[in-house]
Design a protein around this motif. Structure first.
Motif, PDB file in Angstrom:
ATOM      1  N   ILE A  42       0.826  -1.204   0.000  1.00 31.43           N
ATOM      2  CA  ILE A  42       0.000   0.000   0.000  1.00 31.43           C
ATOM      3  C   ILE A  42       0.863   1.258   0.000  1.00 31.43           C
ATOM      4  CG2 ILE A  42      -1.618   1.335   1.440  1.00 31.43           C
ATOM      5  CD1 ILE A  42      -2.930  -1.369   2.139  1.00 31.43           C
ATOM      6  N   GLY A  43       2.010   1.214   0.680  1.00 35.74           N
ATOM      7  CA  GLY A  43       2.864   2.390   0.751  1.00 35.74           C
ATOM      8  C   GLY A  43       3.467   2.817  -0.572  1.00 35.74           C
ATOM      9  N   THR A  44       3.476   1.931  -1.583  1.00 33.98           N
ATOM     10  CA  THR A  44       4.064   2.273  -2.891  1.00 33.98           C
ATOM     11  C   THR A  44       3.026   2.722  -3.908  1.00 33.98           C
ATOM     12  OG1 THR A  44       3.863   0.022  -3.805  1.00 33.98           O
ATOM     13  CG2 THR A  44       5.813   0.494  -2.469  1.00 33.98           C
ATOM     14  N   ILE A  45       1.750   2.568  -3.596  1.00 39.15           N
ATOM     15  CA  ILE A  45       0.715   2.824  -4.603  1.00 39.15           C
ATOM     16  C   ILE A  45       0.599   4.308  -4.930  1.00 39.15           C
ATOM     17  CG2 ILE A  45      -1.786   2.725  -5.021  1.00 39.15           C
ATOM     18  CD1 ILE A  45      -1.799   0.004  -3.688  1.00 39.15           C
ATOM     19  N   GLY A  46       0.811   5.184  -3.956  1.00 41.32           N
ATOM     20  CA  GLY A  46       0.707   6.621  -4.217  1.00 41.32           C
ATOM     21  C   GLY A  46       1.635   7.068  -5.330  1.00 41.32           C
ATOM     22  N   ASP A  47       2.868   6.563  -5.338  1.00 37.75           N
ATOM     23  CA  ASP A  47       3.812   6.912  -6.398  1.00 37.75           C
ATOM     24  C   ASP A  47       3.311   6.433  -7.756  1.00 37.75           C
ATOM     25  OD1 ASP A  47       5.497   8.062  -4.538  1.00 37.75           O
ATOM     26  OD2 ASP A  47       6.712   6.250  -4.287  1.00 37.75           O
ATOM     27  N   ARG A  48       2.641   5.290  -7.767  1.00 34.69           N
ATOM     28  CA  ARG A  48       2.155   4.722  -9.030  1.00 34.69           C
ATOM     29  C   ARG A  48       0.998   5.524  -9.610  1.00 34.69           C
ATOM     30  NH1 ARG A  48       6.150   1.029 -10.297  1.00 34.69           N
ATOM     31  NH2 ARG A  48       6.500  -0.415  -8.569  1.00 34.69           N
ATOM     32  N   VAL A  49       0.125   6.051  -8.745  1.00 33.77           N
ATOM     33  CA  VAL A  49      -1.066   6.754  -9.244  1.00 33.77           C
ATOM     34  C   VAL A  49      -0.902   8.266  -9.215  1.00 33.77           C
ATOM     35  CG1 VAL A  49      -2.573   4.858  -8.575  1.00 33.77           C
ATOM     36  CG2 VAL A  49      -2.215   6.752  -6.971  1.00 33.77           C
ATOM     37  N   GLY A  50       0.229   8.760  -8.701  1.00 29.96           N
ATOM     38  CA  GLY A  50       0.507  10.184  -8.756  1.00 29.96           C
ATOM     39  C   GLY A  50      -0.217  11.033  -7.735  1.00 29.96           C
TER      40      GLY A  50
END
Length: 271
Positions: A173-181
């Motif tokens: 979950i902590g990496t998803i923000g970078d993926r979706v901007g």
């Protein structure tokens, strides 16, 4: 018992509705337990005037048409309400938009007439005279197309759809923000508004679905829970057993000992 199900035929509903189903079982009685699943459902009781569900300490009853939201615990259902029942499986990213309020403000069972007024009764009116399951679903689907009318605004959140795809792949979950901007607080807020759960709890439900599907595919007498745990995205067998027990109220061994005919429905004795 007669049952029928299919994917939506109308392209306007492709991003909103995942599946429609119909069940007819005139002699249905007693109670059963339903485990958590990753989708919400519209339910239309064609043979009675109520729908109900509940956990161990609370039970809700509404009229004959309802929105059943995503839950993270087992729900006890009354099988007499399944004597003639239509269900519409809603894609998770569309729950809040369909309900016309934040999904995390919806209870386990929301009365459709409180959400949509007289249109809820219209859904039952069009389905009730149908000669069988196929016709009932055709009639309900034709009425639901109104949800996708141009100018009413989007129902499903495409960003949440992207997040769900990543959660299904068991991404952290902590990496998803970078993926979706977006910042984690921003996309998490949009996720809760659309789906009704935090991303972490929703991912746990997805893993539960996955391990149940895998366990049903294999040899009932020779399940390797350690191997299933890794395949389904758990750290190990202990993680699987702990999560399964918390979400369902029973252990995986006890649940499958009851030999449920339907993947997420079973006798109360299986709990």
């Amino acid at each position: 018992m007669t049952s029928y199900g299919r994917a939506p035929h109308r392209p306007e509903l492709a991003g909103i509705v995942q599946r429609l189903w119909y069940v007819e079982d005139p002699g249905s009685t007693g109670l059963e337990v339903k485990l958590p699943t990753s989708t919400a459902q519209l339910l239309i009781n064609l043979s009675g005037d109520r729908l109900s569900c509940g956990g161990a300490d609370r039970r809700e009853t509404v009229g004959p048409y309802a929105l059943a939201s995503i839950q993270t615990g087992p729900q006890v259902l009354d099988r007499t309400e399944q004597r003639r029942l239509v269900g519409v499986v809603i894609r998770p990213e569309a729950i809040g938009g369909l309900a016309r309020l934040p999904a995390d403000a919806i209870g386990p069972l929301a009365a459709l007439d409180e959400l949509w007024g007289g249109w809820a009764e219209r859904l039952r009116e069009v389905a009730e005279p149908a000669a069988g399951g196929a016709e009932a679903l055709d009639r309900v689907e034709a009425e639901l197309v109104q949800l996708a009318r141009p100018g009413d605004g989007p129902v499903a959140d495409p960003l949440v759809r992207q997040v769900i795809d990543r959660l299904r792949r068991n991404e952290r979950i902590g990496t998803i923000g970078d993926r979706v901007g977006l910042s984690q607080s921003s996309w998490t807020r949009r996720f809760r508004t659309a789906v009704g759960l935090s991303p972490k709890r929703y991912q746990r439900v997805l893993r539960l679905e996955r391990v149940i599907a895998l366990a049903r595919e294999g040899d009932a007498g020779r399940r390797d829970w350690a191997d299933l745990a890794i395949t389904a995205g758990y750290y190990d067998q202990a993680h699987l057993v702990g999560d399964f027990t918390e979400l369902t109220g029973t252990s995986p061994t006890r649940w499958f000992r009851g030999r449920p005919e339907v993947a997420f429905h079973g006798p109360l004795s299986a709990r």
